[in-house]
Design an enzyme around this catalytic site. Structure first.
Site, PDB file in Angstrom:
ATOM      1  N   ASP A 504       0.828  -1.192   0.000  1.00 45.79           N
ATOM      2  CA  ASP A 504       0.000   0.000   0.000  1.00 45.79           C
ATOM      3  C   ASP A 504       0.875   1.260   0.000  1.00 45.79           C
ATOM      4  OD1 ASP A 504      -2.302   1.531   0.175  1.00 45.79           O
ATOM      5  OD2 ASP A 504      -3.059   0.570   1.992  1.00 45.79           O
ATOM      6  N   ASP A 566     -10.659   2.300  -3.554  1.00 47.51           N
ATOM      7  CA  ASP A 566     -11.226   2.109  -2.219  1.00 47.51           C
ATOM      8  C   ASP A 566     -12.740   2.220  -2.255  1.00 47.51           C
ATOM      9  OD1 ASP A 566      -8.984   1.489  -0.831  1.00 47.51           O
ATOM     10  OD2 ASP A 566      -8.690   3.468   0.063  1.00 47.51           O
TER      11      ASP A 566
END
Ligand code: DGJ
EC number: 3.2.1.22
Length: 746
Positions: A504, A566
Site C-alpha cells: 500500500d 477504495d
C-alpha cells in the site's frame, strides 16, 4: 521580406510535383531506405525520415498501414509570418529556441546557461528484440515479438548526444519509445524537460480521451475536443495518482467503442508525469508525454546519461475497444513479469473493510476460519498487525516498524500464520493461503524507525514536514532506505508461509528537497520492487495506493494485480472498472464484494449484483465480515465462489469487449472472450428500474460469425445472429444483473 520562401522552402512548397519518392517495404517490422525509417505492425505504420537540409527527424505517418512516406517532402508552404519551416514540420524530437514555438520534447540548460539545442541525425542501428531500460520498468519480448531501432542524434554546439529508441511489437500495433541523453561535454548540464514520446499528427479534427478522478473515484472517462492551444494534464503528487492516469487517447470525432481510429499513449512510469496535447496555429496536433518537467531539473555531469521512462503508443482502426484490447494483451504478455499475470486467481477475503484496525489473533483467526469454511482460498490480513513500542492500532502510529505487535500476536507472526495455513478450505483439498499488508515507503512520526532515522524522511531543510494520514514519506531515493525496506520485508517473507503481499501507499510527496527527487525516488522504488519480486517469485504481489492511486504500467511490471479503488460500491465500480480497462487489462484489477450499505456511498445493492461486478476483475474476492452478513447473503457465498472460479480464467486471459458504457447507458455490458475463442462470458447490468419501455437488445461483438454458440447450455445461435440481432433479457428493479455463458460449438 516576410513570407518569401528560401530555395529549400520552395522545394517544400512545390513538393506536390515530387510525387511519392521514398518507398520503404512494409514486410519486415523495421525497414530503412536511405534515411527513411518505417516501423511496421500488422495494422500500423510509424514512419519518419531525416530532413536533408536540417538533419532533423521529420515524422511522416503514424496510423494504418502505408508502404510509402506519402507526398515527399510533405507540402508545407507557403511560409509566411513568424512561424518558419521548423515550426510547421512534423518533428520527432522537437526542441525550443530555434523557431518551433510549439511544446518541446526536449529542453536542456547547457553549462554556459543557454537553453537552445540543435540535435542532428548522426546514425542509427537496429537491435533484435528489445533491450531493457536500465533501472526502469519496460516492456519486453524476444526477437520474434519485437524489434528495435535506435536513432543517434548529436548537438555539436553543446556536445550533448540523444538516442531515440523505437521498438515495434507488430502483433499489437504498438510502438514503444524512450530517450537517452548523454553529456559528452566538459561542463555540467541540466535536463529541464525530456518527453518520452512526442508525435505530430496531421491537420485534422481530433478528440481526446483520458482518465481523471480522485480518491475513491478513479478511472473516470473524459472525452473532449482537442482545441487550439495546449491542453493536458499530469500529476505532481510524486506518484501517477488518482487524479489523472498516465494514459490518453486521440480519436477522430466519429470514433466509437467499436469503429474508427484511435491512438493510445501510455507511460510506463509510477512518478509524476505530464501529458501535453497542442493543436498549433497551423492545425497540426502535437502530443507529448513523459516525466513531469516540474519535478525534473536533472543535473548531468560529463559522461553521464539520463534515460526517460518508456511510452507505449498503440494504433487501432477498430475503435477505442480495439485500442484497449491491444494494450491489454501487450501488457499481460510483455509488461507484467510475474508468472501470475495470466494464472487463475485464488478467491480471497481481505480483512480491511470487515475489521479495520479492530482485531486480535483470536478474532482474525476466526475470520480466517469463516473464510475457509465458505470456500475462500486466500486470506489477506490488512493494516494493523505490527508495531511494538508504537503499536499500529490506529492510523497514527507504527508505520516503519515491521515487527508483529506482540499483544495482538503473542505466539509470534509465523506461528499465527501456520495456524491460518493449516485451515482446510471447504469443498476442496486446499489449505487456506495467507497474505499480508505492508506500506513500506511510509513512516509515522510515532514509530521507532522515525526516532532512529528522522533524516530518512523526505524533507526540505527546516520547512515543516507536513503530515497526511499522520504519516511521512521515506526517501526511497536513499540506498539505505531501499535496503531497509528490502531487508524488513525479506525477514518477514522469508520466515513465514506468506503467498501474497498487498503493498500500500497512502499519501503524496510534499517538501521534496530538489526537483529531481521524484525521478530518483522512482529509480530507488523500482530497485526495491525488482529485488523483492525476484527474491520472492512465488509471492503474488498486489499494488495499492489508497485504492488506485498508482494504477500504472510501472507498478504492473512487478505486481500482477492492483487494488482498483477504495470505492467498493458496485454501481460506482462499474464506471471505475470500465474506465480503468481503457488501458489496463481486467486481469490486473482487484475487485471485492463488500458489505451493504456500502461504506463509501451508503448504497445497498444485492450480493449477486455486487459479486457480478467484482467478477469482472481478475483478482476477485470479498472484503467484509461474514459474521455480520444477513444469513441469506452468506448462504450464497459458496455458489458465488463457484461462479467466480468459472469466469476467472476467461477474465484473466481473455479479450474484453465493452458492449455498452456506464456513462451512456442504463444497461452497461461487457463480453469477455477466451483466448482460443471457445468460451465467452457476458456481464450485463441494469442500473435503474425501467418501467413500460421496450427491453434493450444487446448486440454482441468479437464472436466468430460462422460459428454456433450455446447460450447458458440452452439455445444455440450463430455468431452472426448474436452480433447482428443480439440477445434480449428482462431485468428486475434497480441494480439487477446477468452473467451469461457462451460456448462455441464444434
Ligand atoms: C488504503 C487501502 O486502499 C485500503 O484497502 C486499506 O489497505 C487501507 N489503506 C489500510 O490502511
Amino acid at each position: 521580406m516576410l513570407g518569401s520562401p528560401s530555395p529549400s522552402r520552395l522545394a517544400a512548397v512545390l513538393a506536390v510535383t515530387a510525387g511519392l519518392v521514398a518507398s520503404v517495404g512494409a514486410t519486415s517490422p523495421i525497414s530503412v531506405s536511405g534515411k527513411s525509417f518505417a516501423l511496421n505492425g500488422d495494422n500500423v505504420s510509424y514512419r519518419f525520415h531525416v530532413d536533408d537540409d536540417s538533419s532533423d527527424l521529420i515524422g511522416d505517418h503514424f496510423g494504418g498501414p502505408a508502404t510509402e512516406d506519402g507526398i515527399f517532402p510533405p507540402i508545407i508552404g507557403p511560409i509566411q509570418g513568424w512561424v518558419d519551416l521548423i515550426g510547421r514540420q512534423r518533428r520527432e524530437f522537437p526542441d525550443l529556441g530555434r523557431g518551433d514555438f510549439r511544446t518541446p520534447a526536449v529542453h536542456i540548460k547547457q553549462s554556459a546557461g543557454y537553453t537552445v539545442s540543435e540535435f542532428k541525425y548522426q546514425s542509427h542501428n537496429i537491435v533484435k528484440g528489445k533491450p531493457a531500460l536500465h533501472g526502469l520498468p519496460s516492456t519486453f519480448g524476444d526477437a520474434g515479438d519485437v524489434s528495435t531501432l535506435v536513432v543517434h542524434m548529436y548537438d555539436n554546439y553543446s556536445s550533448v548526444a540523444a538516442d531515440l529508441t523505437y521498438s515495434i511489437f507488430p502483433k499489437y500495433d504498438a510502438v514503444v519509445r524512450s530517450v537517452n541523453i548523454t553529456n559528452r561535454g566538459k561542463g555540467n548540464i541540466t535536463i529541464e524537460k525530456l518527453a518520452s514520446l512526442s508525435v505530430d499528427l496531421p491537420y485534422e479534427e481530433l478528440d481526446m480521451l483520458e482518465l481523471k478522478g480522485d480518491w475513491a473515484r478513479e478511472g473516470m472517462r473524459v472525452r473532449r475536443k482537442v482545441d487550439y492551444g495546449t491542453q493536458g494534464f499530469g500529476s505532481t503528487t510524486g506518484y501517477s495518482s488518482h487524479l489523472h492516469n498516465p494514459f490518453f487517447s486521440l480519436i477522430t470525432p466519429t470514433t466509437t467503442e467499436s469503429q474508427g481510429e484511435a491512438w493510445g499513449f501510455s507511460l510506463v512510469y509510477t512518478g509524476s508525469f505530464s501529458v501535453e496535447v497542442e493543436k498549433a496555429s497551423q492545425g497540426l496536433t502535437r502530443a507529448a508525454l513523459g516525466v513531469n518537467p516540474y519535478q525534473l531539473s536533472w543535473p548531468l555531469g560529463p559522461g553521464e546519461t539520463f534515460t526517460t521512462p518508456e511510452a507505449v503508443a498503440v494504433f487501432s482502426n477498430t475503435g477505442v475497444g480495439g485500442m484497449s484490447r491491444k494494450f491489454h494483451s501487450l501488457y499481460r504478455k510483455h509488461l507484467i513479469k510475474s508468472k501470475f499475470a495470466t494464472q487463475m486467481h485464488p478467491v480471497l477475503l481481505n480483512s480491511w473493510e470487515g475489521l479495520g484496525f479492530d482485531y486480535n489473533d483470536t478474532t482474525i483467526l476466526h475470520l480466517a476460519q469463516e473464510s475457509a469454511d465458505l470456500g475462500v482460498k486466500l486470506f489477506v490480513l490488512d493494516d494493523g498487525w505490527f508495531g511494538v513500542k508504537y503499536p499500529r492500532i490506529t492510523d497514527n502510529a507504527g508505520l516503519g516498524d515491521w515487527v508483529a505487535n506482540p499483544t495482538r500476536f503473542p505466539q509470534g507472526l509465523p506461528e499465527f500464520i501456520d495456524n491460518v495455513t493449516k485451515l482446510k478450505v471447504a469443498n476442496s483439498s486446499d489449505h487456506l493461503q495467507f497474505g499480508l499488508w505492508f506500506e513500506p515507503e511510509m513512516v509515522n512520526p510515532n514509530s521507532t524507525l522515525y526516532h532512529q532515522h528522522p533524516d530518512w524522511v523526505i524533507h526540505a531543510g527546516s520547512y515543516p514536514r507536513t503530515l497526511t494520514r499522520n504519516q511521512l514519506v521515506l526517501n526511497v531515493a536513499l540506498p539505505e532506505v531501499q535496503n531497509f525496506i528490502i531487508e524488513s520485508l525479506s525477514n518477514i517473507l522469508g520466515n513465514a508461509s506468506i503467498s501474497y503481499v498487498k503493498w500500500d501507499n497512502n499519501r503524496g510527496i510534499h517538501e521534496a528537497p530538489y526537483p529531481g527527487l521524484d525521478y530518483a525516488y522512482m529509480l530507488g522504488l523500482y530497485r526495491v520492487f525488482e529485488t523483492l519480486s525476484t527474491r520472492f517469485p512465488d509471492v503474488r504481489w498486489e499494488g495499492c495506493a489508497s485504492g488506485g492511486g498508482r494504477f500504472d504500467p510501472g507498478v504492473l511490471q512487478y505486481f500482477p494485480h492492483i487494488w482498483t479503488s477504495d470505492d467498493t460500491d458496485a454501481v460506482e465500480r462499474i464506471r471505475i472498472q470500465f474506465g480503468t480497462s481503457l488501458v489496463y487489462p481486467p486481469s490486473a484489477m482487484g475487485a471485492h464484494v463488500s458489505a451493504v450499505p456500502n461504506g463509501q456511498t451508503q448504497r445497498t445493492t444485492s450480493i449477486t449484483f455486487r459479486a457480478h461486478v467484482a467478477m469482472m476483475g481478475g483478482s476477485f474476492g470479498f472484503e467484509l465480515n461474514p459474521a455480520k452478513m444477513p444469513d441469506d447473503d452468506k448462504a450464497q457465498i459458496p455458489d458465488i465462489i463457484a461462479l467466480a472460479e468459472k469466469v476467472n480464467p476467461i477474465v484473466v486471459k481473455g479479450d474484453m469487449w465493452r458492449l455498452s458504457l456506464p456513462e451512456e447507458s442504463n444497461w452497461p455490458a461487457a463480453l469477455f472472450i477466451s483466448e482460443d475463442g471457445s468460451q465467452a462470458v457476458l456481464f450485463y447490468f441494469q442500473i435503474k428500474a425501467n418501467i413500460n419501455n421496450a427491453w434493450p437488445v444487446l448486440r454482441l461483438q468479437g464472436l466468430d460469425a460462422a460459428a454456433k454458440y450455446k447460450i447458458d447450455g440452452n439455445q444455440t445461435f450463430s455468431g452472426a445472429t448474436l452480433m447482428n440481432i443480439g440477445l434480449q433479457y428482462q431485468f428486475n428493479g434497480d441494480y439487477d444483473s446477468k452473467v451469461v455463458f457462451l460456448e462455441k460449438q464444434r
